[in-house]
Write a protein that holds these residues in place. Sequence first.
Motif, mmCIF file in Angstrom:
data_model
loop_
_atom_site.group_PDB
_atom_site.id
_atom_site.type_symbol
_atom_site.label_atom_id
_atom_site.label_comp_id
_atom_site.label_asym_id
_atom_site.label_seq_id
_atom_site.Cartn_x
_atom_site.Cartn_y
_atom_site.Cartn_z
ATOM 1 N N SER A 68 -5.901 -12.934 13.251
ATOM 2 C CA SER A 68 -7.216 -13.440 13.663
ATOM 3 C C SER A 68 -8.264 -13.322 12.562
ATOM 4 O O SER A 68 -9.416 -12.954 12.805
ATOM 5 N N GLY A 69 -7.849 -13.585 11.326
ATOM 6 C CA GLY A 69 -8.789 -13.584 10.207
ATOM 7 C C GLY A 69 -9.208 -12.216 9.716
ATOM 8 O O GLY A 69 -10.166 -12.088 8.954
ATOM 9 N N LYS A 70 -8.479 -11.160 10.118
ATOM 10 C CA LYS A 70 -8.781 -9.785 9.690
ATOM 11 C C LYS A 70 -7.506 -9.134 9.177
ATOM 12 O O LYS A 70 -6.388 -9.528 9.518
ATOM 13 N N ILE A 71 -7.672 -8.091 8.377
ATOM 14 C CA ILE A 71 -6.523 -7.324 7.898
ATOM 15 C C ILE A 71 -6.024 -6.450 9.043
ATOM 16 O O ILE A 71 -6.772 -5.635 9.587
ATOM 17 N N LYS A 72 -4.770 -6.620 9.395
ATOM 18 C CA LYS A 72 -4.127 -5.807 10.436
ATOM 19 C C LYS A 72 -3.375 -4.644 9.803
ATOM 20 O O LYS A 72 -3.363 -3.540 10.319
ATOM 21 N N LEU A 73 -2.732 -4.928 8.645
ATOM 22 C CA LEU A 73 -1.953 -3.914 7.953
ATOM 23 C C LEU A 73 -1.989 -4.181 6.459
ATOM 24 O O LEU A 73 -1.784 -5.314 6.025
ATOM 25 N N LEU A 74 -2.242 -3.142 5.699
ATOM 26 C CA LEU A 74 -2.073 -3.180 4.245
ATOM 27 C C LEU A 74 -1.146 -2.033 3.910
ATOM 28 O O LEU A 74 -1.488 -0.861 4.120
ATOM 29 N N ARG A 75 0.045 -2.360 3.471
ATOM 30 C CA ARG A 75 1.060 -1.348 3.132
ATOM 31 C C ARG A 75 1.313 -1.445 1.641
ATOM 32 O O ARG A 75 1.679 -2.508 1.132
ATOM 33 N N GLU A 76 1.127 -0.329 0.943
ATOM 34 C CA GLU A 76 1.263 -0.324 -0.509
ATOM 35 C C GLU A 76 2.287 0.705 -0.960
ATOM 36 O O GLU A 76 2.452 1.751 -0.332
ATOM 37 N N ALA A 77 2.927 0.396 -2.067
ATOM 38 C CA ALA A 77 3.845 1.322 -2.723
ATOM 39 C C ALA A 77 3.365 1.500 -4.152
ATOM 40 O O ALA A 77 2.857 0.565 -4.773
ATOM 41 N N LEU A 78 3.509 2.711 -4.645
ATOM 42 C CA LEU A 78 3.047 3.026 -5.983
ATOM 43 C C LEU A 78 3.898 4.123 -6.583
ATOM 44 O O LEU A 78 4.693 4.752 -5.897
ATOM 45 N N ASN A 79 3.696 4.372 -7.855
ATOM 46 C CA ASN A 79 4.382 5.448 -8.559
ATOM 47 C C ASN A 79 3.652 6.741 -8.218
ATOM 48 O O ASN A 79 2.599 7.039 -8.768
ATOM 49 N N ILE A 80 4.209 7.501 -7.298
ATOM 50 C CA ILE A 80 3.545 8.702 -6.807
ATOM 51 C C ILE A 80 3.439 9.781 -7.889
ATOM 52 O O ILE A 80 2.508 10.591 -7.887
ATOM 53 N N ILE A 81 4.348 9.787 -8.839
ATOM 54 C CA ILE A 81 4.279 10.767 -9.931
ATOM 55 C C ILE A 81 3.035 10.512 -10.775
ATOM 56 O O ILE A 81 2.289 11.434 -11.095
ATOM 57 N N SER A 82 2.795 9.259 -11.105
ATOM 58 C CA SER A 82 1.597 8.909 -11.867
ATOM 59 C C SER A 82 0.335 9.284 -11.096
ATOM 60 O O SER A 82 -0.618 9.821 -11.663
ATOM 61 N N ALA A 83 0.324 9.003 -9.800
ATOM 62 C CA ALA A 83 -0.842 9.338 -8.981
ATOM 63 C C ALA A 83 -1.073 10.851 -8.958
ATOM 64 O O ALA A 83 -2.205 11.323 -9.139
ATOM 65 N N ALA A 84 -0.018 11.624 -8.750
ATOM 66 C CA ALA A 84 -0.152 13.087 -8.710
ATOM 67 C C ALA A 84 -0.623 13.633 -10.050
ATOM 68 O O ALA A 84 -1.479 14.530 -10.094
ATOM 69 N N GLN A 85 -0.095 13.107 -11.137
ATOM 70 C CA GLN A 85 -0.515 13.575 -12.458
ATOM 71 C C GLN A 85 -1.991 13.313 -12.698
ATOM 72 O O GLN A 85 -2.642 14.044 -13.424
#
Length: 184
Positions: free
Chosen positions: A142-159
Amino acid sequence: MLQPWSTHPRDRQAANDDAVNAIHRQQALRKDSMATAKELLLAYMDLIRNPDEAISLFAEDAAIEIPYLVEVGLPGQFKGHEEILNFLRQINALFPDVAFMKVQFFMESPNQVVSEYEVHCSAPSTKRQYHQLFFGRLVAESGKIKLLREALNIISAAQTILPNGLSDVAVQRSASLKVAEETQ
């Protein structure tokens, strides 16, 4: 205005072009209440530094899911306007210069997109640079974001975000996205 990843004139021009395109996308989105998934993702990326405006893109019962965050003791899902807004505010506190770049779409329909995009920014609390390639799936309803699912390099994020980098992962059971206090 987006801050370019490099100082090369071609990259600065691309960042300027992105900023101009962002303005046009936001204007178009305001006129059309039934935005497509692609339009919503691009608008979200344009508004990432303005959580109070970005939240209007999300359905009341929407969710942002980043499942691999649980590996470093962080929540993997943010559901509903309040949790999503708090998450977006925390992202901006951690990364004041956050901006999405080099968006590529691999699958696109009016209600769903699968894409990859880069983030290059700094984390003032740890004085580290953050370079990340995200993979995302956005579902619109209905013209809105219902779900945004993302994957990333968690090691880089933690560092980048944890004060002692990966060393904190081993001892940390329940982390918070709050900005780490600087030690003197």
